[in-house]
Design a protein around this motif. Structure first.
Motif, mmCIF file in Angstrom:
data_model
loop_
_atom_site.group_PDB
_atom_site.id
_atom_site.type_symbol
_atom_site.label_atom_id
_atom_site.label_comp_id
_atom_site.label_asym_id
_atom_site.label_seq_id
_atom_site.Cartn_x
_atom_site.Cartn_y
_atom_site.Cartn_z
ATOM 1 N N ALA A 186 0.825 -1.215 0.000
ATOM 2 C CA ALA A 186 0.000 0.000 0.000
ATOM 3 C C ALA A 186 0.854 1.257 0.000
ATOM 4 N N ALA A 187 2.077 1.145 0.479
ATOM 5 C CA ALA A 187 2.954 2.321 0.549
ATOM 6 C C ALA A 187 3.664 2.593 -0.770
ATOM 7 N N GLU A 188 3.589 1.651 -1.723
ATOM 8 C CA GLU A 188 4.255 1.855 -3.013
ATOM 9 C C GLU A 188 3.475 2.857 -3.857
ATOM 10 N N LYS A 195 -7.148 2.184 -6.646
ATOM 11 C CA LYS A 195 -6.546 1.331 -5.635
ATOM 12 C C LYS A 195 -5.713 0.233 -6.301
ATOM 13 N N PRO A 196 -4.504 -0.020 -5.832
ATOM 14 C CA PRO A 196 -3.742 -1.163 -6.339
ATOM 15 C C PRO A 196 -4.495 -2.469 -6.058
ATOM 16 N N HIS A 218 -6.886 -2.824 5.518
ATOM 17 C CA HIS A 218 -6.085 -2.282 4.412
ATOM 18 C C HIS A 218 -7.023 -1.622 3.391
ATOM 19 N N PRO A 219 -7.619 -0.503 3.741
ATOM 20 C CA PRO A 219 -8.631 0.129 2.885
ATOM 21 C C PRO A 219 -8.075 0.711 1.596
ATOM 22 N N ASN A 220 -6.766 0.884 1.509
ATOM 23 C CA ASN A 220 -6.178 1.475 0.302
ATOM 24 C C ASN A 220 -5.833 0.443 -0.758
ATOM 25 N N LEU A 221 -6.180 -0.823 -0.508
ATOM 26 C CA LEU A 221 -5.915 -1.903 -1.456
ATOM 27 C C LEU A 221 -7.223 -2.580 -1.844
ATOM 28 N N ALA A 236 -3.341 -9.041 -11.652
ATOM 29 C CA ALA A 236 -3.438 -8.111 -10.531
ATOM 30 C C ALA A 236 -2.121 -7.360 -10.437
ATOM 31 N N ASP A 237 -2.167 -6.204 -9.778
ATOM 32 C CA ASP A 237 -0.923 -5.457 -9.584
ATOM 33 C C ASP A 237 0.053 -6.246 -8.719
#
Length: 276
Positions: A186-188, A195-196, A218-221, A236-237
């Motif tokens: 998520a930090a990348e 969203k990744p 992990h809401p950012n993924l 997928a990423d």
């Protein structure tokens, strides 16, 4: 076969008879293939085709191969064009026989200038998905099986940094290690407004985690879970392989001694290193 084999046949016989009784006069898929083959072999159906195209050829069964052979035998001008990849064969449990593809020339090849099994191979080895750090690693792993057809892999590109990372865990630390790994992903850097995507892969369905809790942490993924078989063809990423230990990759569960009674025979002789 011993007592287990006899017990298997007894149970299978009862299930088969019940299935046939339930089926009645209706046809299932294998019935259609077998009847079509009989019509072609007897000449009751005359084929108008000169070109026979078969996709996903690695999953072909003996019954379907016989149908193709009957079509080609009836029309000497018929030509077969097959597309397949023996690295992707996963349907042996449903009757597919990968050795038909590995012996393509012997099974479907033509005759020319006194030679039999004549055929031509085009190697479509380009991957549009994986960079060198993934594709070449996968190739080395697959070719540990001496019976695999060797292929050239043309890469989608080259990566400056390692594309595969291993996170060592113990049973009691697995969830924490996964959380740490997802935080790092998520930090990348990511595309703005998107969203990744993260695909969690498990060898078996029971490996699936509490996805609701995982997504909440992990809401950012955009996190999803699939089994290895269900994920075929997807992207997928980031892909996280869960439980990648020797008990599951490859699976250490051996076939029962009587499994050849219900499956294609397994060929233990390595084939020549050329694509079919």
């Amino acid at each position: 076969m011993g007592k287990r084999g006899e017990a298997f046949l007894k149970i299978f016989g009862a299930v088969y008879r019940e299935y046939q009784d339930t089926l009645g006069e209706r046809l299932d898929f294998e019935d259609m293939v077998n009847r079509a083959t009989a019509l072609v072999e007897s000449g009751r159906y005359e084929i108008p085709f000169r070109h026979i195209l078969v996709d996903e050829f690695q999953e072909i069964s003996a019954g379907r191969a016989r149908l193709i052979q009957a079509l080609m035998t009836q029309n000497a001008e018929a030509r077969i064009f097959a597309v397949g990849d023996d690295w992707q064969s996963i349907y042996r449990f449903a009757g597919s026989d990968i050795h038909i593809m590995r012996n393509f020339g012997r099974e479907f090849g033509g005759v020319f200038a006194g030679h039999t099994g004549v055929h031509h191979t085009v190697d479509t080895g380009r991957t549009f998905r994986s960079v060198d750090k993934i594709a070449l690693t996968a190739r080395r792993f697959v070719l540990c099986n001496p019976a695999q057809i060797t292929k050239t892999v043309v890469l989608a590109g080259e990566a400056e940094h390692p594309a595969i990372q291993i996170a060592w865990t113990r049973r009691e630390t697995g969830e924490q290690v996964l959380d740490d790994s997802l935080k790092a992903l998520a930090a990348e850097p990511a595309q703005p407004g998107r969203k990744p995507t993260v695909l969690l892969l498990g060898r078996y369905r029971f490996i699936e985690l509490d996805m609701r809790s995982l997504r909440r942490r992990h809401p950012n993924l955009a996190i999803t879970f699939k089994t290895i078989h269900a994920s075929k063809g997807l992207e997928a990423d980031h892909v996280v392989l869960l439980g990648a230990d020797s008990a599951r990759f490859p699976s250490m569960i051996v076939d029962a001694p009587f499994s050849p009674l219900s499956r294609p025979k397994q060929n233990t002789t390595p084939t020549p290193k050329s694509a079919a």
